[in-house]
Enzyme design. Structure first.
Site, PDB file in Angstrom:
ATOM      1  N   THR A 152      -4.145  -4.649  -0.572  1.00  0.00           N
ATOM      2  CA  THR A 152      -2.813  -4.878  -0.038  1.00  0.00           C
ATOM      3  C   THR A 152      -2.597  -6.379  -0.098  1.00  0.00           C
ATOM      4  OG1 THR A 152      -1.381  -4.606   1.904  1.00  0.00           O
ATOM      5  CG2 THR A 152      -3.706  -4.979   2.345  1.00  0.00           C
ATOM      6  N   THR A 153      -1.395  -6.829   0.308  1.00  0.00           N
ATOM      7  CA  THR A 153      -1.115  -8.260   0.229  1.00  0.00           C
ATOM      8  C   THR A 153      -2.033  -9.021   1.181  1.00  0.00           C
ATOM      9  OG1 THR A 153       1.165  -7.551  -0.077  1.00  0.00           O
ATOM     10  CG2 THR A 153       0.795  -9.900   0.185  1.00  0.00           C
ATOM     11  N   GLU A 212      10.137  -6.062  -2.288  1.00  0.00           N
ATOM     12  CA  GLU A 212       8.957  -6.908  -2.127  1.00  0.00           C
ATOM     13  C   GLU A 212       8.382  -7.150  -3.515  1.00  0.00           C
ATOM     14  OE1 GLU A 212       6.659  -5.635   1.353  1.00  0.00           O
ATOM     15  OE2 GLU A 212       4.943  -6.260   0.123  1.00  0.00           O
ATOM     16  N   HIS A 265       7.534  -2.270  -2.524  1.00  0.00           N
ATOM     17  CA  HIS A 265       6.855  -3.327  -3.285  1.00  0.00           C
ATOM     18  C   HIS A 265       6.560  -2.798  -4.680  1.00  0.00           C
ATOM     19  CE1 HIS A 265       3.190  -6.315  -3.368  1.00  0.00           C
ATOM     20  NE2 HIS A 265       4.009  -6.500  -4.370  1.00  0.00           N
ATOM     21  N   ARG A 272       1.072   0.476  -9.006  1.00  0.00           N
ATOM     22  CA  ARG A 272       0.094   1.405  -8.419  1.00  0.00           C
ATOM     23  C   ARG A 272       0.715   2.388  -7.427  1.00  0.00           C
ATOM     24  NH1 ARG A 272      -3.316  -2.631  -4.561  1.00  0.00           N
ATOM     25  NH2 ARG A 272      -3.562  -3.720  -6.523  1.00  0.00           N
ATOM     26  N   HIS A 273       1.836   2.012  -6.821  1.00  0.00           N
ATOM     27  CA  HIS A 273       2.501   3.001  -5.949  1.00  0.00           C
ATOM     28  C   HIS A 273       3.960   3.185  -6.382  1.00  0.00           C
ATOM     29  CE1 HIS A 273       3.081  -0.731  -3.730  1.00  0.00           C
ATOM     30  NE2 HIS A 273       1.876  -0.715  -3.189  1.00  0.00           N
ATOM     31  N   ARG A 285      -1.578  12.669  -7.366  1.00  0.00           N
ATOM     32  CA  ARG A 285      -1.506  13.904  -8.140  1.00  0.00           C
ATOM     33  C   ARG A 285      -0.664  13.769  -9.405  1.00  0.00           C
ATOM     34  NH1 ARG A 285      -2.859  19.009  -5.829  1.00  0.00           N
ATOM     35  NH2 ARG A 285      -4.894  18.613  -4.927  1.00  0.00           N
ATOM     36  N   ARG A 294       4.738  -3.403  -7.612  1.00  0.00           N
ATOM     37  CA  ARG A 294       3.633  -4.280  -8.025  1.00  0.00           C
ATOM     38  C   ARG A 294       3.550  -4.329  -9.538  1.00  0.00           C
ATOM     39  NH1 ARG A 294      -0.148  -5.125  -3.439  1.00  0.00           N
ATOM     40  NH2 ARG A 294      -1.464  -6.186  -4.937  1.00  0.00           N
ATOM     41  N   ASP A 302       5.981   2.408   0.470  1.00  0.00           N
ATOM     42  CA  ASP A 302       5.016   2.320  -0.641  1.00  0.00           C
ATOM     43  C   ASP A 302       3.976   3.441  -0.628  1.00  0.00           C
ATOM     44  OD1 ASP A 302       6.207  -0.049  -1.368  1.00  0.00           O
ATOM     45  OD2 ASP A 302       4.566  -1.327  -0.687  1.00  0.00           O
ATOM     46  N   HIS A 303       3.469   3.733   0.571  1.00  0.00           N
ATOM     47  CA  HIS A 303       2.298   4.621   0.590  1.00  0.00           C
ATOM     48  C   HIS A 303       2.646   6.104   0.520  1.00  0.00           C
ATOM     49  CE1 HIS A 303      -0.165   1.241   0.387  1.00  0.00           C
ATOM     50  NE2 HIS A 303       0.367   0.726   1.467  1.00  0.00           N
ATOM     51  N   HIS A 341       3.141  -6.910   8.474  1.00  0.00           N
ATOM     52  CA  HIS A 341       1.839  -6.572   7.888  1.00  0.00           C
ATOM     53  C   HIS A 341       0.867  -6.102   8.969  1.00  0.00           C
ATOM     54  CE1 HIS A 341      -1.420  -6.180   5.102  1.00  0.00           C
ATOM     55  NE2 HIS A 341      -0.586  -6.449   4.127  1.00  0.00           N
ATOM     56  N   GLY A 342       0.433  -4.876   8.802  1.00  0.00           N
ATOM     57  CA  GLY A 342      -0.588  -4.320   9.687  1.00  0.00           C
ATOM     58  C   GLY A 342      -0.085  -3.832  11.031  1.00  0.00           C
ATOM     59  N   ASN A 382       8.635   0.386   5.172  1.00  0.00           N
ATOM     60  CA  ASN A 382       8.049   0.280   3.830  1.00  0.00           C
ATOM     61  C   ASN A 382       7.498   1.642   3.413  1.00  0.00           C
ATOM     62  OD1 ASN A 382       5.941   0.006   1.864  1.00  0.00           O
ATOM     63  ND2 ASN A 382       6.020  -2.197   2.169  1.00  0.00           N
ATOM     64  N   GLY A 418       4.831  -0.450   7.297  1.00  0.00           N
ATOM     65  CA  GLY A 418       4.629   0.636   6.352  1.00  0.00           C
ATOM     66  C   GLY A 418       3.410   1.486   6.651  1.00  0.00           C
ATOM     67  N   HIS A 419       2.244   0.975   6.312  1.00  0.00           N
ATOM     68  CA  HIS A 419       1.027   1.785   6.253  1.00  0.00           C
ATOM     69  C   HIS A 419       0.765   2.568   7.536  1.00  0.00           C
ATOM     70  CE1 HIS A 419      -3.340   2.590   6.183  1.00  0.00           C
ATOM     71  NE2 HIS A 419      -3.095   2.848   4.918  1.00  0.00           N
ATOM     72  N   GLU A 475       8.951 -14.493   6.275  1.00  0.00           N
ATOM     73  CA  GLU A 475       8.315 -13.371   6.963  1.00  0.00           C
ATOM     74  C   GLU A 475       6.916 -13.847   7.342  1.00  0.00           C
ATOM     75  OE1 GLU A 475       8.576  -9.391   5.289  1.00  0.00           O
ATOM     76  OE2 GLU A 475       6.618  -8.907   6.176  1.00  0.00           O
TER      77      GLU A 475
END
Ligand code: PXP
Length: 245
Positions: free
Chosen positions: A103-104, A73, A46, A52-53, A21, A48, A12-13, A193-194, A10, A215-216, A154
């Protein structure tokens, strides 16, 4: 049981950092290219409601430029279903989405949203998209996921990752039981997730789990594994420029 669990990355981040920026750097599509070279099996992003990302054009660039299956996502809203049908990614993972969350948080309440999800799954499936529902490891939610026509679930591993000691073991047992139940009623099982280096092992050891989405942690860890290289390169360029090279 498959020998190889697929890794969905993922990105996203990377977009979160870019948007801080407002320019083009770092580009999540470049990150997806690196993910592919590093052995990722799939790219997840994702889109959203608040963008936001990841932004709409990122989704199209990922689809066009990255030779890997794209997993979209998304919330099961009319807007997102319409975008997904136009984009036609390999797969979609339906998640709950609240504006104020970071986050979700938590899985879908499939039981309470049966009608809405039945329609969304049908509309996406009709467009050739393989649909997963992101759910808590709860047998009642899994039965509902089957009933609304989703081929994949999932399982949410966020709670398992947040807990420690015995409580983590108990949550892992809940995930293991959910994975067995899901497979027994004909659902393919993904998890995510996580997850990080310390938590991924026991999850991918569950024989029913075919794919994980991460992802994160990896984007964050990339800072520590890569920052030294980047600083050394900047040092070299500064020194060369100063020396007239
Ligand atoms: N799976 C789903 C359904 C998610 O919503 C997320 C977060 O976007 C992930 C996996 C990846 O979670 P993380 O970024 O914590 O690895």
């Amino acid at each position: 049981m498959t020998d190889r669990v697929r890794l969905g990355v993922n990105i996203d981040h990377v977009a979160t950092l870019r948007n801080a920026r407002g320019g083009d750097h770092p580009d999540p599509v470049r990150a997806a290219r690196i993910a592919r070279e590093a052995g990722a099996d799939q790219i997840t992003a994702h889109l959203r409601e608040d963008r936001r990302h990841v932004r709409d054009d990122d989704m199209w660039r990922l689809k066009e430029q990255i030779a890997l299956p794209l997993n979209f996502e998304m919330a099961a809203t009319e807007e997102m279903v319409a975008i997904a049908r136009r984009l036609a990614p390999h797969s979609a993972c339906l998640v709950p989405e609240r504006r104020e969350e970071r986050t979700t948080e938590g899985g879908l309440d499939v039981i309470a949203n049966r009608a809405l999800l039945t329609d969304a799954v049908a509309a996406l499936t009709e467009a050739g998209i393989r649909v997963a529902l992101f759910v808590e490891p709860d047998p009642a939610q899994l039965d509902a996921a089957r009933a609304v026509g989703a081929p994949v679930v999932e399982l949410h591993t966020g709670r398992y990752c947040d807990l420690s000691g015995e409580a983590r073991e108990e949550e892992l047992a809940r995930i293991a039981a959910a994975a067995r139940h899901a497979a027994a009623i004909g659902l393919a099982v993904h998890a995510g997730h996580g997850l990080g280096f310390d938590t991924v092992g026991p999850v991918v050891a569950l024989p029913e789990v075919e794919e994980v989405s991460i992802g994160h942690f990896m984007i964050g860890e990339a800072i520590f594994l890569g920052l030294g290289t980047v600083i050394r390169e900047m040092r070299r360029r500064i020194d060369n420029a100063r020396a007239g090279l």
